[in-house]
Design an enzyme around this catalytic site. Sequence first.
Site, PDB file in Angstrom:
ATOM      1  N   GLU A  67       0.836  -1.208   0.000  1.00 46.31           N
ATOM      2  CA  GLU A  67       0.000   0.000   0.000  1.00 46.31           C
ATOM      3  C   GLU A  67       0.868   1.253   0.000  1.00 46.31           C
ATOM      4  O   GLU A  67       0.570   2.232  -0.690  1.00 46.31           O
ATOM      5  CB  GLU A  67      -0.943   0.000   1.205  1.00 46.31           C
ATOM      6  CG  GLU A  67      -1.920   1.142   1.212  1.00 46.31           C
ATOM      7  CD  GLU A  67      -2.856   1.154   0.016  1.00 46.31           C
ATOM      8  OE1 GLU A  67      -3.010   2.232  -0.595  1.00 46.31           O
ATOM      9  OE2 GLU A  67      -3.426   0.096  -0.320  1.00 46.31           O
ATOM     10  N   GLU A  74       1.964   6.534  -7.001  1.00 47.38           N
ATOM     11  CA  GLU A  74       0.931   7.494  -7.407  1.00 47.38           C
ATOM     12  C   GLU A  74       1.386   8.929  -7.144  1.00 47.38           C
ATOM     13  O   GLU A  74       1.157   9.810  -7.972  1.00 47.38           O
ATOM     14  CB  GLU A  74      -0.373   7.196  -6.672  1.00 47.38           C
ATOM     15  CG  GLU A  74      -1.061   5.934  -7.173  1.00 47.38           C
ATOM     16  CD  GLU A  74      -2.357   5.640  -6.451  1.00 47.38           C
ATOM     17  OE1 GLU A  74      -2.684   6.326  -5.460  1.00 47.38           O
ATOM     18  OE2 GLU A  74      -3.055   4.707  -6.881  1.00 47.38           O
TER      19      GLU A  74
END
Length: 120
Positions: A67, A74
């Site tokens: 994660e 991103e």
Amino acid sequence: MKELLRKHHISFQAAISGLVWSLSTQPNFRIHFFLSAAALSAAYFLHITRIELIVVVFTIVLGLVAEMINTAIESVTDLVTTEWKEKAKIAKDVSAGMMLTVAIGAVIVAGLIFWPYIKI
């Protein structure tokens, strides 16, 4: 030696800052963190074996790390370009796909470990 310890202290502070930032700003990280706590609670109450606990902990760490990698990819992609680009989309989609793969694997691991302990 003092300089080496100072550099490690600074690196450690940066790492802790990254963990705190992830936990305080990323909803998906908080969900994974909550589910991890639930899995560890289930492990405790169901008295799973030591080897099974190692697998659960490793799976939890893998999910949290994935994660954080997804978030980092991103963020860097958004830093590089704010406009829509096919290569940026691919980077983000593959990163999200990595996280989905880890999440599916974690559910499978949890099922294989916890299901035999659940008495219906």
